[in-house]
Design a protein around this motif. Structure first.
Motif, PDB file in Angstrom:
ATOM      1  N   UNK A 189       0.820  -1.219   0.000  1.00  0.00           N
ATOM      2  CA  UNK A 189       0.000   0.000   0.000  1.00  0.00           C
ATOM      3  C   UNK A 189       0.853   1.268   0.000  1.00  0.00           C
ATOM      4  N   UNK A 190       2.138   1.136  -0.344  1.00  0.00           N
ATOM      5  CA  UNK A 190       3.046   2.282  -0.314  1.00  0.00           C
ATOM      6  C   UNK A 190       3.810   2.413  -1.642  1.00  0.00           C
ATOM      7  N   UNK A 191       3.108   2.611  -2.756  1.00  0.00           N
ATOM      8  CA  UNK A 191       3.804   2.685  -4.043  1.00  0.00           C
ATOM      9  C   UNK A 191       4.710   3.903  -4.174  1.00  0.00           C
ATOM     10  N   UNK A 192       4.337   4.995  -3.513  1.00  0.00           N
ATOM     11  CA  UNK A 192       5.152   6.214  -3.514  1.00  0.00           C
ATOM     12  C   UNK A 192       5.333   6.646  -2.066  1.00  0.00           C
ATOM     13  N   UNK A 193       6.588   6.929  -1.683  1.00  0.00           N
ATOM     14  CA  UNK A 193       6.855   7.407  -0.326  1.00  0.00           C
ATOM     15  C   UNK A 193       7.709   8.666  -0.391  1.00  0.00           C
ATOM     16  N   UNK A 194       7.781   9.380   0.728  1.00  0.00           N
ATOM     17  CA  UNK A 194       8.578  10.591   0.816  1.00  0.00           C
ATOM     18  C   UNK A 194       9.754  10.367   1.755  1.00  0.00           C
ATOM     19  N   UNK A 195      10.908  10.890   1.330  1.00  0.00           N
ATOM     20  CA  UNK A 195      12.128  10.751   2.114  1.00  0.00           C
ATOM     21  C   UNK A 195      12.752  12.114   2.377  1.00  0.00           C
ATOM     22  N   UNK A 196      13.245  12.281   3.576  1.00  0.00           N
ATOM     23  CA  UNK A 196      14.141  13.368   3.957  1.00  0.00           C
ATOM     24  C   UNK A 196      14.875  12.891   5.197  1.00  0.00           C
ATOM     25  N   UNK A 231       7.514   1.688  -5.315  1.00  0.00           N
ATOM     26  CA  UNK A 231       7.848   1.930  -6.718  1.00  0.00           C
ATOM     27  C   UNK A 231       8.689   3.180  -6.898  1.00  0.00           C
ATOM     28  N   UNK A 232       8.390   4.217  -6.103  1.00  0.00           N
ATOM     29  CA  UNK A 232       9.069   5.494  -6.264  1.00  0.00           C
ATOM     30  C   UNK A 232       9.413   6.090  -4.903  1.00  0.00           C
ATOM     31  N   UNK A 233      10.659   6.571  -4.799  1.00  0.00           N
ATOM     32  CA  UNK A 233      11.139   7.282  -3.625  1.00  0.00           C
ATOM     33  C   UNK A 233      11.182   8.771  -3.980  1.00  0.00           C
ATOM     34  N   UNK A 234      10.245   9.543  -3.441  1.00  0.00           N
ATOM     35  CA  UNK A 234      10.162  10.965  -3.754  1.00  0.00           C
ATOM     36  C   UNK A 234      10.893  11.770  -2.680  1.00  0.00           C
ATOM     37  N   UNK A 235      11.888  12.521  -3.099  1.00  0.00           N
ATOM     38  CA  UNK A 235      12.652  13.350  -2.167  1.00  0.00           C
ATOM     39  C   UNK A 235      11.872  14.628  -1.911  1.00  0.00           C
TER      40      UNK A 235
END
Length: 259
Positions: A189-196, A231-235
Motif C-alpha cells: 500500500x506504499x507505491x510512492x513514499x517521501x524521504x528526507x 515503486x518510487x522514492x520521492x525526495x
C-alpha cells in the motif's frame, strides 16, 4: 536510478513562473532524476495547463508519478481531476493530510472521512488512478491516552486496500515510530513514499536535511522499503539550509548508491 523522484514542493520557490518551471525541470533532469511529484507549482495554477506541463516534462525526460491535490478538488471536480491526471500520464494522487473539518473530530473524523472518501476513491480507481494519504507526525496521536492505537492505525486497519499510504518516513521517525517496521506493516500500500533526513546541528538542534546527511537509519529503512513494494522514492525536503538543487543532488547520489 529509475526509482528516484523529486517532490516539487522542495523547489516551490523556484516554480513561480513558466520560465522558472522549465529551468527547474531541466536541472532536475541533469542531476539524473527521471520523475517528479507535482505539488506547489505556483505557475501551474496561474500560467499554464496540464498539457503544457506534460510537454515540459516530456522535453526533460521526466515522468509525473504522483501529485498532491486538494480534497475539495478531488471530491467536487472529480472528472476534471481525472482528465488532468490522464493528461499528465499520472496514475497516483495524494492528499497532503486529513482535510478539515474531519481532522478536528479526531478518531471519529478519520472514520467519517474514510466513509465519505470511498465513492471518490472508487471513481478514481475506475479511471486508473490510485488515491493516497500523506502523513505528518500528528497522525500518530493516540486515540486515547491509554489506547495505543493511533489515528494512522485507523487508516491502515480500516481504510482498505484501495486507501494507499504516501508514507513520509521523516515524520514517522519524528513521531517516535520505526519507519522500517511501519513500511513492512504497510506492504503493498506504499507505491510512492517521501524521504528526507534529520540532522542535528549546533544551536539549531534537529533540522530537515538531505538524505544521508542526518541520523535516520537508512541501512535498515531502505531494505524494508524494497520489501514493501515501493515503486518510487520521492525526495521532499521541506526546508533546505543551502541551495535546494544541491540538496537534491546529494540525496540522489546517496540513494543511487544504495538502491
Amino acid at each position: 536510478m529509475t526509482k528516484l523522484a523529486v517532490q516539487l514542493y522542495t523547489l516551490r520557490d523556484h516554480l513561480t513562473t513558466t520560465a522558472d518551471v522549465a529551468a527547474s525541470l531541466k536541472r532536475i533532469s541533469q542531476i539524473g532524476y527521471r520523475a517528479v511529484q507535482v505539488s506547489a507549482v505556483k505557475a501551474f495554477e496561474t500560467e499554464f495547463d496540464a498539457a503544457t506541463l506534460r510537454t515540459m516534462l516530456d522535453d526533460n525526460n521526466l515522468a509525473c508519478i504522483a501529485t498532491h491535490r486538494s480534497w475539495d478538488r478531488l471530491s467536487q471536480n472529480t472528472d476534471e481531476e481525472i482528465a488532468l491526471h490522464h493528461t499528465l500520464g499520472c496514475d497516483y494522487v495524494a492528499i497532503g493530510g486529513i482535510p478539515q473539518p474531519y481532522g478536528a473530530d479526531h478518531a471519529d473524523g478519520y472514520r467519517r472521512f474514510l466513509a465519505d472518501s470511498r465513492p471518490v476513491i472508487e471513481k478514481l480507481k475506475v479511471a486508473g488512478i490510485r488515491f493516497g494519504h500523506h502523513n505528518h507526525s500528528h497522525e500518530f496521536v493516540r486515540v486515547t491516552p491509554t489506547n495505543p492505537q493511533t489515528l494512522w492505525d485507523i487508516l491502515i486497519e480500516e481504510g482498505g486496500p484501495d486507501y494507499y499510504l504516501e508514507a513520509d518516513l521523516y515524520w514517522i521517525w519524528h513521531a517516535g515510530v520505526d519507519p522500517a517496521a511501519m513500511m513492512r506493516r504497510c506492504k503493498g500500500r506504499v507505491p510512492v513514499i517521501h524521504l528526507k533526513d534529520k540532522e542535528v546541528v549546533p544551536k539549531d538542534g534537529p533540522v530537515i536535511a538531505a538524505i544521508g546527511e542526518g541520523n535516520l537509519p537508512w541501512s535498515t529503512i531502505l531494505p524494508a522499503c524494497e520489501e514493501s513494494g515501493v515503486d518510487w522514492y520521492a525526495i521532499e525536503q521541506d526546508t533546505c539550509r543551502r541551495d535546494p538543487f544541491d540538496c537534491l543532488r546529494s540525496s540522489f547520489e546517496y540513494l543511487s548508491a544504495r538502491l
